[in-house]
Design a protein around this motif. Structure first.
Motif, PDB file in Angstrom:
ATOM      1  N   GLU A  42       0.831  -1.213   0.000  1.00  4.73           N
ATOM      2  CA  GLU A  42       0.000   0.000   0.000  1.00  4.73           C
ATOM      3  C   GLU A  42       0.864   1.262   0.000  1.00  4.73           C
ATOM      4  N   LEU A  43       1.891   1.263   0.843  1.00  8.63           N
ATOM      5  CA  LEU A  43       2.695   2.467   1.008  1.00  8.63           C
ATOM      6  C   LEU A  43       3.491   2.789  -0.260  1.00  8.63           C
ATOM      7  N   VAL A  44       4.066   1.757  -0.872  1.00  6.69           N
ATOM      8  CA  VAL A  44       4.809   1.977  -2.118  1.00  6.69           C
ATOM      9  C   VAL A  44       3.877   2.548  -3.178  1.00  6.69           C
ATOM     10  N   THR A  45       2.668   2.015  -3.246  1.00  7.89           N
ATOM     11  CA  THR A  45       1.697   2.500  -4.235  1.00  7.89           C
ATOM     12  C   THR A  45       1.316   3.948  -3.949  1.00  7.89           C
ATOM     13  N   ASP A  46       1.142   4.273  -2.655  1.00 10.99           N
ATOM     14  CA  ASP A  46       0.678   5.620  -2.283  1.00 10.99           C
ATOM     15  C   ASP A  46       1.770   6.684  -2.391  1.00 10.99           C
ATOM     16  N   VAL A  47       2.963   6.394  -1.888  1.00 11.17           N
ATOM     17  CA  VAL A  47       3.970   7.460  -1.762  1.00 11.17           C
ATOM     18  C   VAL A  47       5.225   7.201  -2.605  1.00 11.17           C
ATOM     19  N   GLY A  48       5.298   6.056  -3.276  1.00  8.03           N
ATOM     20  CA  GLY A  48       6.481   5.741  -4.078  1.00  8.03           C
ATOM     21  C   GLY A  48       7.505   4.956  -3.278  1.00  8.03           C
ATOM     22  N   TYR A  49       8.430   4.346  -3.990  1.00  7.49           N
ATOM     23  CA  TYR A  49       9.424   3.479  -3.347  1.00  7.49           C
ATOM     24  C   TYR A  49      10.360   4.265  -2.428  1.00  7.49           C
ATOM     25  N   ALA A  50      10.855   5.407  -2.903  1.00 10.17           N
ATOM     26  CA  ALA A  50      11.871   6.140  -2.129  1.00 10.17           C
ATOM     27  C   ALA A  50      11.331   6.576  -0.770  1.00 10.17           C
ATOM     28  N   ALA A  51      10.064   7.011  -0.739  1.00 10.98           N
ATOM     29  CA  ALA A  51       9.499   7.542   0.505  1.00 10.98           C
ATOM     30  C   ALA A  51       8.943   6.446   1.418  1.00 10.98           C
ATOM     31  N   ALA A  52       8.849   5.225   0.934  1.00 13.25           N
ATOM     32  CA  ALA A  52       8.277   4.141   1.746  1.00 13.25           C
ATOM     33  C   ALA A  52       9.370   3.562   2.651  1.00 13.25           C
ATOM     34  N   SER A  53       9.592   4.205   3.789  1.00 13.88           N
ATOM     35  CA  SER A  53      10.653   3.747   4.698  1.00 13.88           C
ATOM     36  C   SER A  53      10.164   2.548   5.511  1.00 13.88           C
ATOM     37  N   ILE A  54      11.122   1.805   6.068  1.00 11.90           N
ATOM     38  CA  ILE A  54      10.778   0.681   6.951  1.00 11.90           C
ATOM     39  C   ILE A  54       9.943   1.195   8.133  1.00 11.90           C
ATOM     40  N   GLY A  55      10.306   2.363   8.667  1.00  8.70           N
ATOM     41  CA  GLY A  55       9.558   2.921   9.798  1.00  8.70           C
ATOM     42  C   GLY A  55       8.107   3.191   9.431  1.00  8.70           C
ATOM     43  N   ALA A  56       7.886   3.744   8.231  1.00  3.33           N
ATOM     44  CA  ALA A  56       6.518   4.042   7.805  1.00  3.33           C
ATOM     45  C   ALA A  56       5.730   2.756   7.564  1.00  3.33           C
ATOM     46  N   VAL A  57       6.395   1.738   6.997  1.00  2.57           N
ATOM     47  CA  VAL A  57       5.727   0.450   6.772  1.00  2.57           C
ATOM     48  C   VAL A  57       5.334  -0.162   8.126  1.00  2.57           C
ATOM     49  N   ALA A  58       6.267  -0.147   9.079  1.00  4.37           N
ATOM     50  CA  ALA A  58       5.998  -0.724  10.398  1.00  4.37           C
ATOM     51  C   ALA A  58       4.819  -0.006  11.057  1.00  4.37           C
ATOM     52  N   ALA A  59       4.820   1.336  10.982  1.00  2.00           N
ATOM     53  CA  ALA A  59       3.737   2.101  11.605  1.00  2.00           C
ATOM     54  C   ALA A  59       2.404   1.741  10.974  1.00  2.00           C
ATOM     55  N   ARG A  60       2.375   1.632   9.646  1.00  2.00           N
ATOM     56  CA  ARG A  60       1.109   1.321   8.976  1.00  2.00           C
ATOM     57  C   ARG A  60       0.643  -0.103   9.321  1.00  2.00           C
ATOM     58  N   ALA A  61       1.608  -1.014   9.527  1.00  2.00           N
ATOM     59  CA  ALA A  61       1.246  -2.395   9.863  1.00  2.00           C
ATOM     60  C   ALA A  61       0.937  -2.556  11.355  1.00  2.00           C
ATOM     61  N   GLY A  62       1.223  -1.530  12.155  1.00  2.00           N
ATOM     62  CA  GLY A  62       0.967  -1.616  13.595  1.00  2.00           C
ATOM     63  C   GLY A  62       1.966  -2.497  14.334  1.00  2.00           C
ATOM     64  N   VAL A  63       3.201  -2.542  13.836  1.00  2.00           N
ATOM     65  CA  VAL A  63       4.262  -3.301  14.509  1.00  2.00           C
ATOM     66  C   VAL A  63       5.465  -2.384  14.718  1.00  2.00           C
ATOM     67  N   GLY A  64       6.439  -2.846  15.495  1.00  2.00           N
ATOM     68  CA  GLY A  64       7.663  -2.080  15.663  1.00  2.00           C
ATOM     69  C   GLY A  64       8.629  -2.341  14.507  1.00  2.00           C
ATOM     70  N   LYS A  65       9.581  -1.413  14.311  1.00  3.37           N
ATOM     71  CA  LYS A  65      10.578  -1.616  13.243  1.00  3.37           C
ATOM     72  C   LYS A  65      11.363  -2.909  13.453  1.00  3.37           C
ATOM     73  N   ASP A  66      11.631  -3.247  14.732  1.00  3.92           N
ATOM     74  CA  ASP A  66      12.375  -4.478  15.025  1.00  3.92           C
ATOM     75  C   ASP A  66      11.686  -5.703  14.432  1.00  3.92           C
ATOM     76  N   THR A  67      10.366  -5.698  14.492  1.00  4.00           N
ATOM     77  CA  THR A  67       9.605  -6.841  13.949  1.00  4.00           C
ATOM     78  C   THR A  67       9.849  -6.982  12.453  1.00  4.00           C
ATOM     79  N   VAL A  68       9.952  -5.842  11.770  1.00  5.46           N
ATOM     80  CA  VAL A  68      10.238  -5.892  10.328  1.00  5.46           C
ATOM     81  C   VAL A  68      11.659  -6.404  10.106  1.00  5.46           C
TER      82      VAL A  68
END
Lengths: 195, 195
Positions: A26-52
């Motif tokens: 979803e995030l890559v589609t919405d904001v592009g690859y460069a802006a889709a950080s691991i932190g943003a993905v984790a936040a959207r998934a409701g998990v911590g970055k460590d889990t990713v």
């Protein structure tokens, strides 16, 4: 070899795993690859970055799995002619590369793969492997029909087909026409036919 | 129209301009595109970041000018056959794409171009324009010789040639063989010949 007695580490939480993959897509589609950080993905998934980071070594591997490895495997086309089979393979490739998440991810994703020798080695061995398997089967049938000769360089033909689709759709950004697969099959397919 | 009475703004300091381009080329070659920040380029060139931003809107445009627009224009090949001319055009493209700075820059540079609509529009109109001019001339001669028909889609053939070279060398990272240009010309060239 002894069977493993128990999985190492904690068992994979497949619900979190799926949530992270969906969030990455979803995030890559919405904001592009460069802006889709691991932190943003984790936040959207409701998990911590460590889990990713326990599951993926970095963004490129995560986005690659999210966008591409969920794609359904297509049966190898068998239309009765090399040009027909190449057209069908190209149609599948065009569809895969022009899906919104893939189109948004591909240029940045491939650049990250190319910049890292360990990931770069996996472009041919993993990313391109399903397409190559299909192409090898198509060429074996074409050789049996006498349409092409057994010395055709499958890797180079595959790089030509994938490169053409990637360059045309992914980089230049052309909206693929209905005729694109047939046009590319005509440009490339006739070049590898036995005369 | 009146001639401009004086250049607007301060005259371009061509020594600083050349130093920045040289620093960008060196840095991309040494550390890769992703790590070659504007700040690092400015430091290596001995100028402030502002001096860089006065001339280029961002890293992609700077690296593009540094790596590609200095390349010498090649004369359009005229070997007497379509396959021969395509082989010569491909040899030039392979040489351009596999030069150290270009190979280091290309995947990340093209990803940055593709991610920005204004820059993406310039891939075909600027980046690919010299190659297209050569291809158009080659096809005009091939049509006159009856080797191909006037309806060949030059943009699609160009995307196929450039995509194949970029995918094979730039992404997968294959070291180009002596035969690569001829092999690609055979795969693509025969496909657009009139039978």
């Amino acid at each position: 070899m002894m069977p493993p007695s128990a999985p190492r580490g904690r068992p994979r939480d497949s619900r979190a795993h799926r949530a992270i993959l969906a969030a990455a897509t979803e995030l890559v589609t919405d904001v592009g690859y460069a802006a889709a950080s691991i932190g943003a993905v984790a936040a959207r998934a409701g998990v911590g970055k460590d889990t990713v980071y326990r599951r993926w070594s970095g963004k490129a591997e995560l986005v690659y799995e999210a966008v591409f490895t969920e794609a359904e495997a297509c049966p190898v086309p068998d239309t009765g002619s090399l040009t027909g089979d190449l057209t069908a393979l190209l149609e599948a490739l065009i569809q895969e590369f022009s899906a919104p998440a893939a189109a948004a991810a591909l240029p940045g994703l491939l650049a990250d793969f190319a910049a890292n020798p360990e990931l770069q080695a996996r472009i041919r061995s993993e990313f391109l492997a399903p397409a190559k398997d299909g192409l090898v089967t198509v060429f074996e049938r074409a050789v049996q029909r006498g349409e092409t000769d057994p010395n055709v360089q499958v890797d180079l033909v595959l790089d030509t087909l994938a490169g053409a689709v990637f360059f045309h759709i992914g980089l230049v950004g052309v909206q693929p026409s209905q005729q694109l697969a047939a046009q590319l099959a005509a440009i490339v397919g006739r070049g590898i036919e036995t005369r």
